[in-house]
Design an enzyme around this catalytic site. Structure first.
Site, PDB file in Angstrom:
ATOM      1  CG  HIS A  54      -1.806  -1.093   1.391  1.00  0.00           C
ATOM      2  ND1 HIS A  54      -1.778  -1.978   2.442  1.00  0.00           N
ATOM      3  CD2 HIS A  54      -2.794  -1.523   0.571  1.00  0.00           C
ATOM      4  CE1 HIS A  54      -2.726  -2.875   2.300  1.00  0.00           C
ATOM      5  NE2 HIS A  54      -3.350  -2.631   1.174  1.00  0.00           N
ATOM      6  CG  ASP A  57       1.720  -1.377   3.462  1.00  0.00           C
ATOM      7  OD1 ASP A  57       1.253  -1.237   4.617  1.00  0.00           O
ATOM      8  OD2 ASP A  57       1.157  -2.030   2.571  1.00  0.00           O
TER       9      ASP A  57
END
Ligand code: XLS
Ligand code: MG
Length: 349
Positions: A54, A57
């Protein structure tokens, strides 16, 4: 039906969120959070090649671009040190308060602008981390009650957002990840068929494809292997999230094959038969350990899923294709059914 026995070796991927604390809507975390560096070290240990990310992340979503570039450069170095690569970047458009009513389909113009800005930043992050692959899981693009949004307007907004992303970078290619519900009551573009239909209306259909998640097809009452076949026919299956699902309920992200081994076999049969992976596609997972799983066991679900996939590959490659074709030619599906069951139950055939 020919099996590409000389198939390029499969490359496997998962996202760091697959190593989780076990929290669910009915209870808090039961395992300690594994720190990012330890998660990245686990990839090669478990036989994986690529990391799904993501946007946040990699770096927090509110960092300025200079800090973002610095943060990504550090992670790229860690990936290179482990011999890993980034498979895709997906904007996480479902946690921020400005995506509470959906991102691109929100009824709030300012929230829609936030979503588009964040989606474009995720494209820049993808380029920085070195991937052209971009996943759009349309988590909150839907409604709890149908009257909350005008669905025709919503579809137009999704397609326009898709075009904004494609126009932001000439090389980025989008994989839409369909899911029929959860967290919404009903999601827009709920199936692979809906998603592929939209792909052809974008400014660049050649950069518009799909990622298929086994459980999401099952939740739509469809067979994942047929969804994969449909996307392969369109040459638009560019990644998968293999897992399993035991009936129509919340998204379980179970170990691949753990609810239905025949269904897992059929997914591998279609992927292997039609050369999935030969153009660099990854065998991606989206799997959760059970909440009852202890800390020291909290990565088995990943290695088990990879093992089941490779066992299914061996079984597919063991098929006597002449026998299968003969059963088909003579409409002997009872015999073919038993033959497949023989293969799945390890009978000499
Ligand atoms: C849902 C999606 C999500 C990933 C990608 O299944 O795969 O889990 O975070 O956005
Ligand atoms: Mg998924």
């Amino acid at each position: 039906m020919t099996h590409s026995k000389s198939h390029t070796p499969y490359r496997f991927s998962f996202g760091p969120w697959n190593i989780s604390t076990g929290a669910d809507p009915f209870g808090p975390a039961v395992r300690k959070e594994v720190e990012f560096g330890r998660k990245i070290k686990a990839y090669k240990e478990l036989g994986f090649d690529a990391v799904q990310f993501h946007d946040d992340d990699l770096v927090p979503a509110d960092w300025d671009w200079a800090a973002t570039q610095k943060g990504i450069a550090e992670i790229k170095k860690v990936l290179e040190g482990e011999g890993l690569f980034a498979e895709f970047v997906a904007p996480r458009l479902w946690e921020d308060s400005r995506t509470i009513d959906g991102a691109f389909t929100s009824n709030s113009a300012s929230d829609r602008k936030y979503a588009l800005d964040r989606a474009k930043r995720a494209v820049d992050i993808a380029r920085e981390v070195g991937t052209k692959n971009y996943v759009l899981w349309l988590a909150r693009e839907g409604t709890y009650i149908r009257e909350a949004k005008d669905a025709v307007t919503a579809i137009g907004r999704l397609r326009d957002a898709w075009n904004v992303i494609l126009e932001h970078d000439p090389e980025i290619r989008i994989m839409g990840e369909a899911k029929p519900n959860e967290p919404m009551d009903q999601a827009y573009l709920p199936t692979v068929g809906h998603m592929i239909g939209l792909c052809y209306t974008t400014v660049d259909p050649s950069r518009s494809g799909v990622l298929i998640e086994s459980a999401h097809s099952i939740l739509a009452g469809l067979d994942p292997s047929d969804d994969m076949a449909y996307a392969l026919w369109h040459k638009k299956l560019w990644s998968v999230h293999l897992n399993d699902q035991n009936g129509l309920k919340y998204d379980q992200d179970k170990v691949f094959g753990s609810a239905d081994l025949r269904r897992a076999f059929d997914q591998v049969l279609v992927l292997e038969t039609h050369g999935f992976g030969k153009d660099g596609e990854c065998v991606g997972l989206d799997i959760k350990a059970m909440r009852t799983t202890k800390q020291e066991d909290a990565m088995f679900h990943l290695s088990h899923s990879r093992t089941v996939f490779l066992r299914m590959v061996d079984l597919v490659r063991s098929l006597d294709l002449k026998k299968v074709e003969a059963f088909r030619a003579h409409r002997q599906y009872e015999q073919l059914d038993m033959y497949i069951l023989d293969v799945l139950t390890g009978q000499k055939h």
